[in-house]
Design a protein around this motif. Structure first.
Motif: not given
Length: 229
Positions: A27-29, A34-37, A55-56, A62-69
């Motif tokens: 869904q977030t592609s 995220v660079t590595h998990s 993350f870089p 924080m940008k990633n955490s604000h995604l609705p998904e």
């Protein structure tokens, strides 16, 4: 500065958690940062899991955490966990990939500085070398010593690492080689010319040693610059 978040949780439904993570990735592609998990399971407690997410930077996290998904995924994950997940937020102050450090000794210490003692320290006794210029693979550290001495006898050279990636046991290096022709090479007498070629080397590492290598480089360009073609 690289930022890492460690998510520590207990769950008796690991398959459902994996399915949730797969849906989130789909869904977030193209939008997640995220660079590595890496997801690991505790060998001593089968319901204990740790997710390490890179993350870089903190700002990208924080940008990633604000995604609705992201918020939706977290709420669903909490429902699958036995208790609330625990978070640890880290600013990375030192990052070393040991296989990469070992591979770079090949370029820096062995190839450019001529430290032949280092060959036995990083190449396995049964190392196998695949080189486009050699019809038969060379086996063992002796093959590396022979090749390095041949190149160093023919050129004063340096490597520039243009790009490098490490994945699993493999380290891939895209490089540019620049050398001044000072000795006979492939039947070509010394020309004094400074030549350049590009190439890629892939090393497979195992148990703290380099076990296998693949060398691909623009040998035709080198021979043209030497006037042999």
């Amino acid at each position: 500065m690289t930022f890492v978040q460690i998510v520590d949780y207990e769950t008796s439904k690991p398959e459902a958690v994996n399915q949730l993570l797969d849906r989130y990735l789909e869904q977030t592609s193209g939008r997640r940062t995220v660079t590595h998990s890496i997801l690991g399971r505790d060998r001593e407690a089968e319901t204990h899991y740790v997710d390490v997410v890179e993350f870089p930077s903190y700002e990208d996290a924080m940008k990633n955490s604000h995604l609705p998904e992201t918020d939706k995924m977290f709420q669903e994950m909490v429902a699958l966990c036995d208790g609330m997940p625990r978070f640890t937020n880290l600013d990375v102050v030192r990052d070393e990939h040991l296989n990469t450090l070992m591979v770079n000794r090949m370029f820096d210490d062995i190839a450019m500085k001529g430290d032949m003692d280092a060959v036995g320290e990083i190449f396995a006794a049964d190392y196998r070398d695949h080189d486009i210029s050699n019809p038969v693979d060379k086996i063992g550290p002796a093959g590396i010593r022979e090749d390095v001495q041949m190149w160093r006898g023919a050129f004063d050279f340096s490597f520039t690492r243009d790009a490098q990636t490490a994945q699993d046991d493999y380290v891939t290096t895209l490089w540019t080689w620049t050398g001044k022709h000072k000795g006979e090479f492939m039947g070509v007498a010394p020309t004094g010319k400074t030549c350049t070629m590009t190439g890629t080397t892939v090393f497979r590492c195992e148990n703290g040693m380099i076990k296998e290598g693949w060398w691909h480089y623009d040998a035709m360009r080198l021979m043209r610059e030497l006037g042999a073609m």
